[in-house]
Write a protein that holds these residues in place. Structure first.
Motif, PDB file in Angstrom:
ATOM      1  N   ILE A  69     -26.416  24.228 110.911  1.00  0.00           N
ATOM      2  CA  ILE A  69     -25.065  23.878 111.370  1.00  0.00           C
ATOM      3  C   ILE A  69     -24.020  24.571 110.500  1.00  0.00           C
ATOM      4  CG2 ILE A  69     -23.407  21.994 111.612  1.00  0.00           C
ATOM      5  CD1 ILE A  69     -25.816  20.155 112.267  1.00  0.00           C
ATOM      6  N   CYS A  70     -24.184  24.491 109.178  1.00  0.00           N
ATOM      7  CA  CYS A  70     -23.207  25.100 108.263  1.00  0.00           C
ATOM      8  C   CYS A  70     -23.165  26.617 108.411  1.00  0.00           C
ATOM      9  CB  CYS A  70     -23.549  24.733 106.817  1.00  0.00           C
ATOM     10  SG  CYS A  70     -23.342  22.982 106.417  1.00  0.00           S
ATOM     11  N   CYS A  71     -24.319  27.241 108.503  1.00  0.00           N
ATOM     12  CA  CYS A  71     -24.366  28.705 108.618  1.00  0.00           C
ATOM     13  C   CYS A  71     -23.855  29.172 109.977  1.00  0.00           C
ATOM     14  CB  CYS A  71     -25.788  29.203 108.386  1.00  0.00           C
ATOM     15  SG  CYS A  71     -26.398  28.945 106.703  1.00  0.00           S
ATOM     16  N   PHE A  72     -24.169  28.421 111.017  1.00  0.00           N
ATOM     17  CA  PHE A  72     -23.712  28.778 112.367  1.00  0.00           C
ATOM     18  C   PHE A  72     -22.189  28.831 112.415  1.00  0.00           C
ATOM     19  CE2 PHE A  72     -22.284  27.485 116.599  1.00  0.00           C
ATOM     20  CZ  PHE A  72     -23.003  28.340 117.432  1.00  0.00           C
ATOM     21  N   TYR A  73     -21.539  27.810 111.887  1.00  0.00           N
ATOM     22  CA  TYR A  73     -20.079  27.793 111.930  1.00  0.00           C
ATOM     23  C   TYR A  73     -19.466  28.734 110.886  1.00  0.00           C
ATOM     24  CZ  TYR A  73     -19.990  24.178 115.465  1.00  0.00           C
ATOM     25  OH  TYR A  73     -20.130  23.500 116.653  1.00  0.00           O
ATOM     26  N   SER A  74     -20.211  29.070 109.847  1.00  0.00           N
ATOM     27  CA  SER A  74     -19.735  30.078 108.893  1.00  0.00           C
ATOM     28  C   SER A  74     -19.686  31.456 109.551  1.00  0.00           C
ATOM     29  CB  SER A  74     -20.646  30.113 107.660  1.00  0.00           C
ATOM     30  OG  SER A  74     -20.572  28.912 106.940  1.00  0.00           O
ATOM     31  N   VAL A  75     -20.665  31.743 110.382  1.00  0.00           N
ATOM     32  CA  VAL A  75     -20.646  33.007 111.133  1.00  0.00           C
ATOM     33  C   VAL A  75     -19.412  33.067 112.021  1.00  0.00           C
ATOM     34  CG1 VAL A  75     -21.817  34.336 112.942  1.00  0.00           C
ATOM     35  CG2 VAL A  75     -23.145  33.346 111.065  1.00  0.00           C
ATOM     36  N   LYS A  76     -19.121  31.985 112.703  1.00  0.00           N
ATOM     37  CA  LYS A  76     -17.954  31.952 113.582  1.00  0.00           C
ATOM     38  C   LYS A  76     -16.657  32.093 112.778  1.00  0.00           C
ATOM     39  CE  LYS A  76     -18.093  29.352 117.298  1.00  0.00           C
ATOM     40  NZ  LYS A  76     -18.519  30.333 118.296  1.00  0.00           N
ATOM     41  N   LEU A  77     -16.616  31.469 111.593  1.00  0.00           N
ATOM     42  CA  LEU A  77     -15.430  31.582 110.750  1.00  0.00           C
ATOM     43  C   LEU A  77     -15.219  33.008 110.275  1.00  0.00           C
ATOM     44  CD1 LEU A  77     -13.100  30.280 109.175  1.00  0.00           C
ATOM     45  CD2 LEU A  77     -14.732  29.805 107.324  1.00  0.00           C
ATOM     46  N   MET A  78     -16.289  33.683 109.901  1.00  0.00           N
ATOM     47  CA  MET A  78     -16.187  35.075 109.457  1.00  0.00           C
ATOM     48  C   MET A  78     -15.624  35.959 110.561  1.00  0.00           C
ATOM     49  SD  MET A  78     -17.494  35.710 106.264  1.00  0.00           S
ATOM     50  CE  MET A  78     -18.451  37.223 106.228  1.00  0.00           C
ATOM     51  N   LYS A  79     -16.054  35.719 111.771  1.00  0.00           N
ATOM     52  CA  LYS A  79     -15.536  36.517 112.894  1.00  0.00           C
ATOM     53  C   LYS A  79     -14.069  36.194 113.156  1.00  0.00           C
ATOM     54  CE  LYS A  79     -20.058  36.962 115.115  1.00  0.00           C
ATOM     55  NZ  LYS A  79     -20.282  38.281 114.522  1.00  0.00           N
ATOM     56  N   LYS A  80     -13.719  34.928 113.030  1.00  0.00           N
ATOM     57  CA  LYS A  80     -12.322  34.542 113.236  1.00  0.00           C
ATOM     58  C   LYS A  80     -11.418  35.168 112.183  1.00  0.00           C
ATOM     59  CE  LYS A  80      -9.426  30.493 114.134  1.00  0.00           C
ATOM     60  NZ  LYS A  80      -9.402  29.007 114.309  1.00  0.00           N
ATOM     61  N   LEU A  81     -11.920  35.293 110.953  1.00  0.00           N
ATOM     62  CA  LEU A  81     -11.162  35.922 109.876  1.00  0.00           C
ATOM     63  C   LEU A  81     -11.255  37.451 109.928  1.00  0.00           C
ATOM     64  CD1 LEU A  81     -12.180  33.551 106.918  1.00  0.00           C
ATOM     65  CD2 LEU A  81     -10.016  33.566 108.195  1.00  0.00           C
ATOM     66  N   ARG A  82     -12.030  37.955 110.880  1.00  0.00           N
ATOM     67  CA  ARG A  82     -12.210  39.394 111.083  1.00  0.00           C
ATOM     68  C   ARG A  82     -12.803  40.067 109.844  1.00  0.00           C
ATOM     69  NH1 ARG A  82      -9.867  41.113 115.625  1.00  0.00           N
ATOM     70  NH2 ARG A  82      -9.845  43.275 114.896  1.00  0.00           N
ATOM     71  N   ILE A  83     -13.747  39.388 109.218  1.00  0.00           N
ATOM     72  CA  ILE A  83     -14.499  39.971 108.108  1.00  0.00           C
ATOM     73  C   ILE A  83     -15.808  40.506 108.679  1.00  0.00           C
ATOM     74  CG2 ILE A  83     -15.607  39.544 105.886  1.00  0.00           C
ATOM     75  CD1 ILE A  83     -13.648  37.227 105.480  1.00  0.00           C
ATOM     76  N   ASP A  84     -15.997  41.799 108.593  1.00  0.00           N
ATOM     77  CA  ASP A  84     -17.127  42.441 109.262  1.00  0.00           C
ATOM     78  C   ASP A  84     -18.354  42.501 108.354  1.00  0.00           C
ATOM     79  OD1 ASP A  84     -18.747  43.813 110.988  1.00  0.00           O
ATOM     80  OD2 ASP A  84     -17.738  45.752 110.749  1.00  0.00           O
ATOM     81  N   ASP A  85     -19.056  41.393 108.272  1.00  0.00           N
ATOM     82  CA  ASP A  85     -20.368  41.346 107.624  1.00  0.00           C
ATOM     83  C   ASP A  85     -21.368  41.646 108.739  1.00  0.00           C
ATOM     84  OD1 ASP A  85     -22.848  40.592 106.608  1.00  0.00           O
ATOM     85  OD2 ASP A  85     -22.053  38.912 105.476  1.00  0.00           O
ATOM     86  N   THR A  86     -21.807  42.896 108.804  1.00  0.00           N
ATOM     87  CA  THR A  86     -22.538  43.393 109.971  1.00  0.00           C
ATOM     88  C   THR A  86     -23.680  42.490 110.401  1.00  0.00           C
ATOM     89  OG1 THR A  86     -22.059  45.635 109.176  1.00  0.00           O
ATOM     90  CG2 THR A  86     -23.660  45.428 110.949  1.00  0.00           C
ATOM     91  N   LEU A  87     -24.520  42.091 109.474  1.00  0.00           N
ATOM     92  CA  LEU A  87     -25.713  41.320 109.823  1.00  0.00           C
ATOM     93  C   LEU A  87     -25.660  39.884 109.305  1.00  0.00           C
ATOM     94  CD1 LEU A  87     -28.366  44.123 109.168  1.00  0.00           C
ATOM     95  CD2 LEU A  87     -27.077  43.632 111.246  1.00  0.00           C
ATOM     96  N   ASP A  88     -24.440  39.396 109.063  1.00  0.00           N
ATOM     97  CA  ASP A  88     -24.208  37.986 108.695  1.00  0.00           C
ATOM     98  C   ASP A  88     -24.964  37.558 107.441  1.00  0.00           C
ATOM     99  OD1 ASP A  88     -22.554  37.670 110.939  1.00  0.00           O
ATOM    100  OD2 ASP A  88     -24.261  37.192 112.221  1.00  0.00           O
ATOM    101  N   VAL A  89     -24.937  38.402 106.427  1.00  0.00           N
ATOM    102  CA  VAL A  89     -25.634  38.086 105.181  1.00  0.00           C
ATOM    103  C   VAL A  89     -24.929  36.958 104.423  1.00  0.00           C
ATOM    104  CG1 VAL A  89     -26.477  38.995 102.988  1.00  0.00           C
ATOM    105  CG2 VAL A  89     -26.447  40.467 105.024  1.00  0.00           C
ATOM    106  N   ALA A  90     -23.608  37.077 104.265  1.00  0.00           N
ATOM    107  CA  ALA A  90     -22.857  36.061 103.509  1.00  0.00           C
ATOM    108  C   ALA A  90     -22.940  34.677 104.157  1.00  0.00           C
ATOM    109  CB  ALA A  90     -21.405  36.495 103.334  1.00  0.00           C
ATOM    110  N   PRO A  91     -22.690  34.551 105.477  1.00  0.00           N
ATOM    111  CA  PRO A  91     -22.734  33.210 106.070  1.00  0.00           C
ATOM    112  C   PRO A  91     -24.135  32.625 106.216  1.00  0.00           C
ATOM    113  CG  PRO A  91     -22.240  34.845 107.745  1.00  0.00           C
ATOM    114  CD  PRO A  91     -22.185  35.559 106.435  1.00  0.00           C
TER     115      PRO A  91
END
Length: 458
Positions: free
Chosen positions: A306-328
């Motif tokens: 749940i936490c990682c799923f919404y972290s991915v969405k937050l990263m996209k909303k902030l327009r931070i391009d972590d290509t393969l979602d490593v940080a979230p």
């Protein structure tokens, strides 16, 4: 002539030695696993670039670890709370003694096992800028990062004299020192290198090969049995507990992410969702796998997904391009797992098969109220250290043309397979315009190598 040399006999346990040697091999198989996982999610024009970057990072990290990394991280001849020394440079003297962290196996085997961790950690953050970070500068960054970020953090958490170790931080198999360090670095790289040329936070980039992702996840999941299970550094019930807990966390994480993908993102049941959730669950359970009851792994998997799923969405909303979602996935997953460990760790687990001389601790379930603050301190400290040094290294390297990390716009458009590697994946060769093929505005037509000329002249 008979040799006059004498050998030193150590009080070793053959079962422990066998299990840790097998675990080392299990963790190594995570190298191709991570490569396939990343290559499948990335664009087809960068497939071989990602695969080569991951494996080359493994190779270089192993050399670094053997020369200075192990000594800086696990030297037992210093009382510094921050960093080891170079007494074990090039692993000198490790065959004839044991390490305090693994008293029943040779220090050389302990170094081999930990070498696999040192190799997987920097390979993780490569995914954040896949397709836009040059190969040789990436490897130079990996060497510097391993020296200034990874080795000190390992010493803090796992060395007998480390300052976080002496605060009784609980990190069984690397939630902070592997996942938080690499996740934080991934975020810094994504911010400092900038987004892809065609990046749009609202538009989803589709994985070019779900099959590769599926295969990579299977190898990673399999290898994690050694990653967490082997962190007992002994063939005992703690290792069994860690492996069992890890499998349950992966299962719960995968199912939870797939459900969220279906309900929130209104997708069909995707392999990508299942696989990403499983990895999030594994990252989260890593720090607690040997400290909590096996069934608690299900809680780790659900909450982390749940936490990682919404972290991915937050990263996209902030327009931070972590290509393969490593940080979230890895960064957030590791941090969440550290906090959950502070809540769910119990004496009835931590007191079993404990290393002699180690004082067991537990979490909130057993009334150890200081444990979550200690876990939080470790997360903040390691995040700050990783972010600071990663930013310094990127800034310095970008000052010089040879070490500048980001590739040219032309190389990014054509793909690093063509511009740097000179090899293409056997399934996918080139992307060409084709107005007759429906597409998402980014990918149009994919040809096999032997079909390229026919398509170009069609």
């Amino acid at each position: 002539m008979a040799s006059t040399q004498t050998s030193t006999s150590l009080p070793l346990n053959s079962g422990d030695t066998s299990w840790v040697l097998i675990s080392s091999a299990l963790v190594f198989i995570m190298a191709p696993g991570l490569g396939f996982f990343y290559a499948g999610i990335g664009e087809s024009k960068n497939t071989m670039s990602i695969l080569v970057s991951v494996l080359l990072s493994f190779a270089v990290s192993m050399i670094h670890w053997a020369l200075i990394g192990f000594s800086l991280a696990f030297s037992d001849t210093t009382d510094s709370p921050f960093l080891g020394n170079l007494d074990y440079f090039a692993l000198l003297g490790t065959m004839t003694k044991t390490n305090p962290e693994a008293p029943t196996i040779p220090a050389s085997l302990f170094a081999l096992y930990q070498m696999m961790f040192a190799a997987i950690a920097p390979a993780l953050f490569i995914g954040a800028t896949a397709g836009r970070m040059r190969l040789i500068p990436t490897i130079i960054f990996v060497i510097l990062w391993s020296t200034f970020v990874y080795s000190p953090c390992i010493y803090w958490v796992w060395s007998d004299c480390g300052w976080l170790h002496n605060l009784n931080v609980m990190d069984y198999a690397g939630g902070s020192v592997v996942h938080v360090t690499s996740g934080t670095t991934a975020l810094i790289l994504a911010l400092m290198l900038g987004p892809r040329i065609d990046y749009d936070g609202e538009k989803e980039f589709h994985a070019h090969s779900p099959t590769y992702v599926y295969l990579g996840t299977g190898l990673l999941w399999f290898g994690w049995m050694g990653f967490n299970g082997g962190s007992s550094v002994a063939a005992n019930s703690r290792g069994v507990n860690a492996a069992f807990t890890s499998n349950l966390a992966a299962s719960a994480g995968g199912v939870t992410w797939m459900i969220l993908d279906t309900i929130v993102n209104q997708k069909k049941y995707t392999a990508i969702g299942l696989c990403t959730g499983a990895i999030a669950g594994l990252a989260a359970v890593t720090p607690g796998s040997g400290f909590v009851q096996p069934g608690v792994g299900i809680i780790f998997g659900i909450i982390s997904a749940i936490c990682c799923f919404y972290s991915v969405k937050l990263m996209k909303k902030l327009r931070i391009d972590d290509t393969l979602d490593v940080a979230p996935v890895h960064g957030v997953g590791g941090a969440v797992g550290m906090l959950l460990t502070g809540v769910f760790a119990q004496y009835q687990v931590t007191q079993v098969d404990i290393t002699p001389g180690v004082e067991p601790t537990a979490g909130w379930l057993d009334g150890v109220w200081v444990q979550v603050p200690v876990q939080f301190l470790a997360i903040i400290s390691i995040c700050a250290w990783s972010a600071l040094w990663s930013a310094i290294l990127v800034h310095i390297m970008n000052k010089f043309p040879f070490t500048e990390l980001r590739c040219s716009a032309e190389a990014e458009i054509h793909g690093l397979d063509e511009t740097e590697i000179g090899e293409a994946d056997h399934l996918y060769h080139h992307i060409i315009p084709n107005n007759d093929v429906p597409n998402d505005g980014r990918l149009t037509a994919v040809a096999r190598p032997d079909d390229k000329q026919a398509l170009l002249t069609a």
